[in-house]
Design a protein around this motif. Structure first.
Motif, mmCIF file in Angstrom:
data_model
loop_
_atom_site.group_PDB
_atom_site.id
_atom_site.type_symbol
_atom_site.label_atom_id
_atom_site.label_comp_id
_atom_site.label_asym_id
_atom_site.label_seq_id
_atom_site.Cartn_x
_atom_site.Cartn_y
_atom_site.Cartn_z
ATOM 1 N N TRP A 173 8.744 2.059 25.231
ATOM 2 C CA TRP A 173 9.956 2.357 26.004
ATOM 3 C C TRP A 173 10.481 3.706 25.520
ATOM 4 C CZ3 TRP A 173 12.334 -0.455 29.936
ATOM 5 C CH2 TRP A 173 13.524 0.099 30.418
ATOM 6 N N GLY A 174 10.432 4.715 26.400
ATOM 7 C CA GLY A 174 10.826 6.058 25.996
ATOM 8 C C GLY A 174 9.890 6.615 24.945
ATOM 9 N N TRP A 175 10.345 7.635 24.266
ATOM 10 C CA TRP A 175 9.530 8.308 23.241
ATOM 11 C C TRP A 175 10.468 8.813 22.163
ATOM 12 C CZ3 TRP A 175 8.974 13.067 20.891
ATOM 13 C CH2 TRP A 175 7.737 13.334 20.284
ATOM 14 N N ALA A 176 10.219 8.434 20.915
ATOM 15 C CA ALA A 176 11.098 8.806 19.807
ATOM 16 C C ALA A 176 10.492 9.955 19.018
ATOM 17 C CB ALA A 176 11.331 7.612 18.885
ATOM 18 N N TRP A 177 11.303 10.980 18.758
ATOM 19 C CA TRP A 177 10.808 12.064 17.901
ATOM 20 C C TRP A 177 10.944 11.642 16.456
ATOM 21 C CZ3 TRP A 177 13.764 14.431 14.211
ATOM 22 C CH2 TRP A 177 15.167 14.461 14.365
ATOM 23 N N PRO A 178 10.053 12.120 15.579
ATOM 24 C CA PRO A 178 8.808 12.843 15.905
ATOM 25 C C PRO A 178 7.656 11.860 16.105
ATOM 26 C CG PRO A 178 9.131 12.788 13.527
ATOM 27 C CD PRO A 178 10.289 12.032 14.121
ATOM 28 N N ALA A 179 6.706 12.219 16.915
ATOM 29 C CA ALA A 179 5.420 11.506 17.058
ATOM 30 C C ALA A 179 5.580 10.092 17.566
ATOM 31 C CB ALA A 179 4.672 11.505 15.719
ATOM 32 N N ASN A 180 6.668 9.812 18.279
ATOM 33 C CA ASN A 180 6.979 8.455 18.762
ATOM 34 C C ASN A 180 7.090 7.464 17.603
ATOM 35 O OD1 ASN A 180 7.745 6.819 20.878
ATOM 36 N ND2 ASN A 180 5.687 6.033 21.207
ATOM 37 N N ARG A 181 7.632 7.934 16.512
ATOM 38 C CA ARG A 181 7.819 7.138 15.297
ATOM 39 C C ARG A 181 9.174 6.452 15.392
ATOM 40 N NH1 ARG A 181 6.334 11.292 11.788
ATOM 41 N NH2 ARG A 181 4.171 10.597 11.878
ATOM 42 N N ARG A 182 9.196 5.120 15.297
ATOM 43 C CA ARG A 182 10.447 4.389 15.519
ATOM 44 C C ARG A 182 11.288 4.228 14.260
ATOM 45 N NH1 ARG A 182 10.862 3.344 21.179
ATOM 46 N NH2 ARG A 182 9.106 4.583 21.898
ATOM 47 N N ILE A 183 10.678 4.243 13.089
ATOM 48 C CA ILE A 183 11.436 4.217 11.839
ATOM 49 C C ILE A 183 10.977 5.391 10.982
ATOM 50 C CG2 ILE A 183 11.922 2.959 9.712
ATOM 51 C CD1 ILE A 183 11.712 0.372 11.184
ATOM 52 N N LEU A 184 11.917 6.261 10.648
ATOM 53 C CA LEU A 184 11.587 7.401 9.807
ATOM 54 C C LEU A 184 11.280 6.960 8.381
ATOM 55 C CD1 LEU A 184 14.286 10.052 10.834
ATOM 56 C CD2 LEU A 184 11.874 10.037 11.458
ATOM 57 N N TYR A 185 10.426 7.721 7.722
ATOM 58 C CA TYR A 185 10.069 7.494 6.313
ATOM 59 C C TYR A 185 9.537 6.072 6.083
ATOM 60 C CZ TYR A 185 12.693 11.826 5.883
ATOM 61 O OH TYR A 185 13.127 13.123 6.036
ATOM 62 N N ASN A 186 8.761 5.589 7.054
ATOM 63 C CA ASN A 186 8.321 4.196 6.981
ATOM 64 C C ASN A 186 7.250 3.942 5.922
ATOM 65 O OD1 ASN A 186 5.852 4.975 8.314
ATOM 66 N ND2 ASN A 186 6.847 4.687 10.309
ATOM 67 N N ARG A 187 6.749 4.989 5.254
ATOM 68 C CA ARG A 187 5.905 4.754 4.077
ATOM 69 C C ARG A 187 6.667 3.914 3.054
ATOM 70 N NH1 ARG A 187 4.372 3.280 -0.017
ATOM 71 N NH2 ARG A 187 3.083 4.259 -1.614
ATOM 72 N N ALA A 188 8.000 4.039 3.037
ATOM 73 C CA ALA A 188 8.819 3.295 2.086
ATOM 74 C C ALA A 188 8.902 1.806 2.412
ATOM 75 C CB ALA A 188 10.227 3.890 2.020
ATOM 76 N N SER A 189 8.327 1.384 3.540
ATOM 77 C CA SER A 189 8.311 -0.054 3.864
ATOM 78 C C SER A 189 7.233 -0.790 3.076
ATOM 79 C CB SER A 189 8.096 -0.263 5.365
ATOM 80 O OG SER A 189 6.779 0.104 5.739
ATOM 81 N N ALA A 190 6.383 -0.039 2.360
ATOM 82 C CA ALA A 190 5.375 -0.637 1.473
ATOM 83 C C ALA A 190 5.684 -0.215 0.042
ATOM 84 C CB ALA A 190 3.971 -0.185 1.874
ATOM 85 N N ASP A 191 5.193 -0.995 -0.907
ATOM 86 C CA ASP A 191 5.461 -0.685 -2.313
ATOM 87 C C ASP A 191 4.597 0.495 -2.771
ATOM 88 O OD1 ASP A 191 2.892 -1.601 -2.957
ATOM 89 O OD2 ASP A 191 3.592 -3.534 -3.703
ATOM 90 N N PRO A 192 4.772 0.971 -4.001
ATOM 91 C CA PRO A 192 3.994 2.131 -4.446
ATOM 92 C C PRO A 192 2.485 1.939 -4.353
ATOM 93 C CG PRO A 192 5.852 1.802 -5.910
ATOM 94 C CD PRO A 192 5.823 0.619 -4.980
ATOM 95 N N ASP A 193 2.003 0.690 -4.397
ATOM 96 C CA ASP A 193 0.572 0.421 -4.259
ATOM 97 C C ASP A 193 0.121 0.324 -2.813
ATOM 98 O OD1 ASP A 193 0.199 0.359 -7.030
ATOM 99 O OD2 ASP A 193 0.765 -1.760 -7.142
ATOM 100 N N GLY A 194 1.058 0.499 -1.890
ATOM 101 C CA GLY A 194 0.713 0.460 -0.470
ATOM 102 C C GLY A 194 0.769 -0.927 0.146
ATOM 103 N N LYS A 195 1.258 -1.908 -0.587
ATOM 104 C CA LYS A 195 1.354 -3.277 -0.065
ATOM 105 C C LYS A 195 2.762 -3.529 0.455
ATOM 106 C CE LYS A 195 -2.001 -4.795 -3.538
ATOM 107 N NZ LYS A 195 -2.200 -5.571 -4.780
ATOM 108 N N PRO A 196 2.916 -4.327 1.524
ATOM 109 C CA PRO A 196 4.268 -4.621 2.024
ATOM 110 C C PRO A 196 5.137 -5.228 0.923
ATOM 111 C CG PRO A 196 2.600 -5.366 3.589
ATOM 112 C CD PRO A 196 1.865 -4.961 2.343
ATOM 113 N N TRP A 197 6.389 -4.861 0.910
ATOM 114 C CA TRP A 197 7.310 -5.450 -0.071
ATOM 115 C C TRP A 197 7.356 -6.964 0.079
ATOM 116 C CZ3 TRP A 197 8.647 -2.508 -3.941
ATOM 117 C CH2 TRP A 197 8.835 -1.138 -3.773
ATOM 118 N N SER A 198 7.229 -7.415 1.298
ATOM 119 C CA SER A 198 7.179 -8.855 1.569
ATOM 120 C C SER A 198 6.525 -9.059 2.922
ATOM 121 C CB SER A 198 8.584 -9.469 1.573
ATOM 122 O OG SER A 198 9.311 -9.051 2.717
ATOM 123 N N GLU A 199 6.023 -10.234 3.157
ATOM 124 C CA GLU A 199 5.414 -10.543 4.448
ATOM 125 C C GLU A 199 6.470 -10.485 5.544
ATOM 126 O OE1 GLU A 199 2.223 -11.138 6.890
ATOM 127 O OE2 GLU A 199 2.191 -10.815 4.714
#
Length: 890
Positions: free
Chosen positions: A575-601
């Motif tokens: 639905w629509g297009w979000a800047w940049p790159a149609n990314r809906r949450i900015l800085y979403n690398r932070a949604s995973a822990d430093p090892d790259g695993k989700p903080w929680s399911e």
């Protein structure tokens, strides 16, 4: 927001001012989320919330700072997130001194300019010096404030010389950001909140418990704000304080987290992305300043260093592509891509500086497009008087708004200050097309571009903005054709070849295609760019706004995407297009822990897939796609190549979220509480009453009420705040001309508590006169318990609520006195926004006087208070207790 476990709405009446977006708050509540509304008034948002917490307008830093202190003191911060993803462990220059050390000032304050030299705020570098700005040195706050430098950071962070920083991962070093933060907010306690904000200790405990219990690995809290936070002399710092709190709780880059800037009607977010602001180019590239950016190289070096981290180092590619989009073949390497065609700032050129220049006879003509400053800008009288000094005024609007008719029926005509026959301003009214009578994109909250299709043709001679400016550009270029004057080349060389329809009107999709960008050379020449990473600084690409690149990828208008429910994915990305790159949450690398695993399911969003060797998940990863979590590249590589696997803040110069801002804010690296420009309350935290770096306009037509502790403060004993209603739209141009909306809210009114009504003899539905040092207005009285008297340091402080939609004129269905006439003009130094949400006033029963008697009433109050142009405009409140030049003890 729908995925939040707790939502704090502060600085907004979201249910009434953003009712469509509020559906997601309602959905979150239906899923079990706790909704808390912090606001001076009990509103429709409060009625839906689990709890309403009344607050004194302008005191938000104290509340948020106390929440930060609560989180730190009680060890409730998200340790693994904070250490890895923020600058908590980074060391600050040893010469930095805090407000706690200097009686309310940070180190570097310059009393001559009223601004800071931020050199001592810098990060410490391994050699012992501070990390400077690119090109050496630090820009003085006087220069940065003049160009509203804070606006630049809407997409990329402030630049640093390099990314080689000192860090202490144990957070024990006294100069770590973490320890500085702990000391800074130690005095921001629940008791201070009670005494400054008027919030009960139990209510504070409820709020603190709600946000901390709903943060961490399994849960997230979201904050939402609107102009209730921005329109203050500390507006940018209000938002910074919330950002610090959210980073400490791990509430950035994750579903149901963040700080939602509620951007409403038309294209408010779009008007800063593709700016209508004096100090920005497309995509938050700064406008060059005369004397500082005289060459392209100087300009590019000031934006970013090639040795800092992140994608902002590619600003040269974004800039050259912009210049190619605007000037095409005339932008060549041998003329620095036509860089000299760009105008240069010579100082602050914002709305209010322009108004004072008009009053001084320095402005001949003025365009008003979708603006009604006679009603909607601060100090409406000053706005109207300024327009009387113009030679010509062009108003493009749907109706004959007050900014088009002030010369014949404005308040100053009635008071005798202006006479129609003496006014030489020639006013041109050009009818405009409404939003349903034109096609194009608009960008709102969540950075979401949405396409609107034309529903009906505009009547008669009404034109869209696109039609108007396209035709104006054609006419100007025709007039200048054949000119040999070098100053005409920027206009004659503009790319002005947009597709047109059978009527000769420009095609809005062709403009979107230019904004998106395209290849100019190579096998893809002529093809649209699909990502801003394809932009180059060698002139081989063109694009009008780098953050919008991809909205027209493949030649498809992705802003027009309208898959029901946004598609099957949880991010609703269709639905629509979000800047940049149609990314809906900015800085979403932070949604995973430093090892790259989700903080929680439960909060799983983006994660590292070991088999694929890339980041995958429910959104476009906001990170280098194949950069593994444990990567530790050499910081000297610079740019995206220097980002470590745990540097999620890819637009920041060090890859981290900033709890402490070593640069970028002109009024301090940490938010500190100061009172509004005028306040009946003395600053309980520091000797310094107001923000020392605020922008003031010391003029007889812009007097301020004496603040607490000075003679005359009791003449204007009450706080007033302005707000909007669902039934009316901003300054009324789209609503007070409509009978059915006018019937719903027919008259200007003021909201007062029963206690204030009894104190001042006000009767429900009767009349009241509200007086500030600038004006006096009348309004119907609404006595309501929605306005809560607050106990501030042992005394009752009353607040008066004023909607700002009415104006004086004879063309609308309904008219009334304008609330903004009461406002003075004092600005936030970062972004030059006015303080519209807190002022001092008196209120008394009965209608205001008419004609010259009205001026006498305002003058009598000014005389009793002793207000002069110096009132509240001194930089240092108490020189005996505020230290300007601290000597560091070895």
């Amino acid at each position: 927001m729908a995925n939040a476990d707790c939502i704090v709405i502060q600085g907004s009446n979201m249910a009434e001012c953003h009712p469509v977006g509020f559906q997601w708050v309602a959905e979150a509540k239906a899923r079990g989320a706790k909704i808390i509304h912090v606001d001076p008034r009990f509103t429709r948002t409060s009625a839906i919330a689990d709890k309403h917490i009344p607050i004194r307008a302008g005191s938000d830093v104290v509340l948020l700072g106390a929440l930060i202190n609560h989180v730190l003191t009680n060890d409730l911060w998200f340790k693994e997130y904070v250490v890895a993803y923020t600058n908590a462990a980074t060391l600050v220059n040893e010469d930095f001194r805090d407000t706690e050390d200097l009686g309310g000032l940070f180190s570097g304050f310059d009393p001559e300019t009223g601004q800071y030299d931020p050199a001592t705020w810098a990060y410490a570098e391994p050699g012992g010096d501070g990390v400077e700005s690119p090109g050496g040195g630090h820009e003085h706050g006087a220069s940065a404030g003049a160009r509203a430098a804070g606006d630049e950071h809407g997409s990329g962070g402030p630049p640093l010389e390099h990314a080689q920083l000192q860090r202490d991962e144990t957070l024990q070093h006294p100069r770590t950001v973490f320890q500085i933060l702990r000391r800074h907010y130690a005095r921001y306690t629940p008791e201070m909140v009670r005494d400054v904000c008027g919030i009960d200790v139990d209510d504070f405990a409820y709020l603190a418990r709600a946000i901390t219990e709903n943060s961490g690995r399994e849960r997230t809290t979201c904050f939402a704000y609107a102009v209730g936070w921005t329109q203050h002399t500390l507006g940018a710092q209000f938002i910074r304080t919330a950002a610090i709190l959210q980073l400490l709780l791990g509430n950035v880059g994750r579903p149901g987290s963040g700080i939602m800037a509620l951007r409403g009607h038309a294209s408010i977010q779009g008007s800063t992305d593709i700016p209508t602001l004096f100090n920005l180019l497309g995509g938050y590239l700064p406008m060059p300043s005369a004397g500082r950016h005289d060459t392209l190289q100087e300009y590019l070096e000031s934006i970013a260093s090639k040795k800092q981290k992140g994608f902002w180092t590619d600003a040269d590619a974004y800039t050259v592509s912009l210049l190619k989009a605007w000037w095409g073949d005339a932008a060549r390497e041998d003329n620095d891509w036509a860089y000299d065609y760009l105008p240069r700032l010579t100082g602050p050129h914002g709305t209010y500086q322009t108004v004072t220049a008009m009053l001084a006879g320095q402005v001949e003509g003025y365009f008003l497009l979708g603006q009604n400053p006679a009603v909607g800008s601060a100090n409406g009288r000053q706005q109207r008087l300024a327009m009387s000094h113009l030679k010509w005024l062009v108003v493009r609007d749907l109706n004959l708004i007050e900014s088009a008719t002030w010369w014949k029926d404005g308040p100053e005509i009635a008071s005798g200050e202006l006479r129609t026959e003496d006014i030489e301003t020639e006013v041109f009214f050009l009818p405009a097309a409404s939003h349903v009578e034109k096609a194009g994109s608009f960008t709102q909250t969540q950075r979401l571009l949405q396409w609107r299709h034309k529903a009906v043709e505009p009547p008669s001679e009404c034109q869209s903005e696109l039609q108007f400016f396209f035709a104006l550009g054609q006419r100007i270029r025709q007039r200048l054709a054949g000119s040999a004057d070098e100053r005409d080349r920027p206009l004659l060389d503009l790319t002005w070849d947009y597709r047109t329809d059978s009527r000769g009107d420009p095609d809005s999709e062709s403009v979107l295609a230019e904004i998106n960008g395209y290849h100019l050379a190579g096998p893809d020449a002529g093809q649209p760019l699909s990502s801003y990473t394809q932009m180059r600084a060698d002139g081989s690409t063109a694009g009008g706004c780098w953050i919008y690149t991809g909205v027209y990828a493949g030649g498809v208008n992705r802003a027009a995407s309208r898959v029901p429910h946004g598609g099957p994915g949880p991010s609703q990305s269709e639905w629509g297009w979000a800047w940049p790159a149609n990314r809906r949450i900015l800085y979403n690398r932070a949604s995973a822990d430093p090892d790259g695993k989700p903080w929680s399911e439960r909060k799983k969003y983006i994660w590292w897939d070991e088999e694929q060797g890339r980041w995958v998940g429910n959104d476009v990863p906001d990170f280098v796609a194949d950069r593994a979590p444990g990567s530790r590249p050499d910081p000297d590589l610079g740019g995206a190549a220097a980002l470590a696997g745990d540097d999620p803040f890819i637009m920041q110069a060090d890859g981290k979220g900033w709890l402490f801002a070593p640069k970028g804010m002109v009024d301090g690296p940490l938010p500190a509480h100061y009172e509004p420009q005028e306040s009946p309350v003395a600053n309980a935290l520091y000797p310094q009453q107001q923000s020392p770096a605020r922008v003031t306009f010391a003029r007889t037509d812009n007097l301020s009420a004496p603040s607490a502790g000075t003679p005359g403060a009791d003449v204007y004993p009450y706080v007033f705040t302005t707000y909007r209603l669902t039934e009316h739209h901003t300054a009324g141009g789209m609503s007070r001309w409509l009978p059915y909306l006018s019937e719903l809210q027919p008259e200007m009114f003021c909201e007062v508590s029963p206690e204030l009504a009894a104190e001042r003899g006000l009767e429900n539905y009767g009349w009241a006169t509200i007086i500030s040092p600038r004006a006096a207005i009348e309004a119907r009285v609404l006595v309501t318990e929605r306005m809560t008297p607050l106990v501030i340091r042992g005394r009752i402080v009353h607040q008066v609520g004023l909607p700002y939609h009415w104006g004086v004129g004879s063309d609308a269905v309904v008219s009334g006195d304008g609330a903004n006439d009461l406002l003075g003009v004092t600005l936030d130094p970062n972004v030059q926004i006015q303080e519209s949400k807190a002022g001092s006033c008196d209120i008394r029963a009965g209608r205001r006087p008419q004609g010259a008697e009205l001026l006498r009433l305002v003058g009598e109050y000014q005389a009793r208070s002793g207000a002069t142009i110096e009132t509240d405009n001194v930089r240092i409140t108490d020189p005996a207790r505020e230290i300007l030049d601290p000597r560091r003890e070895d």
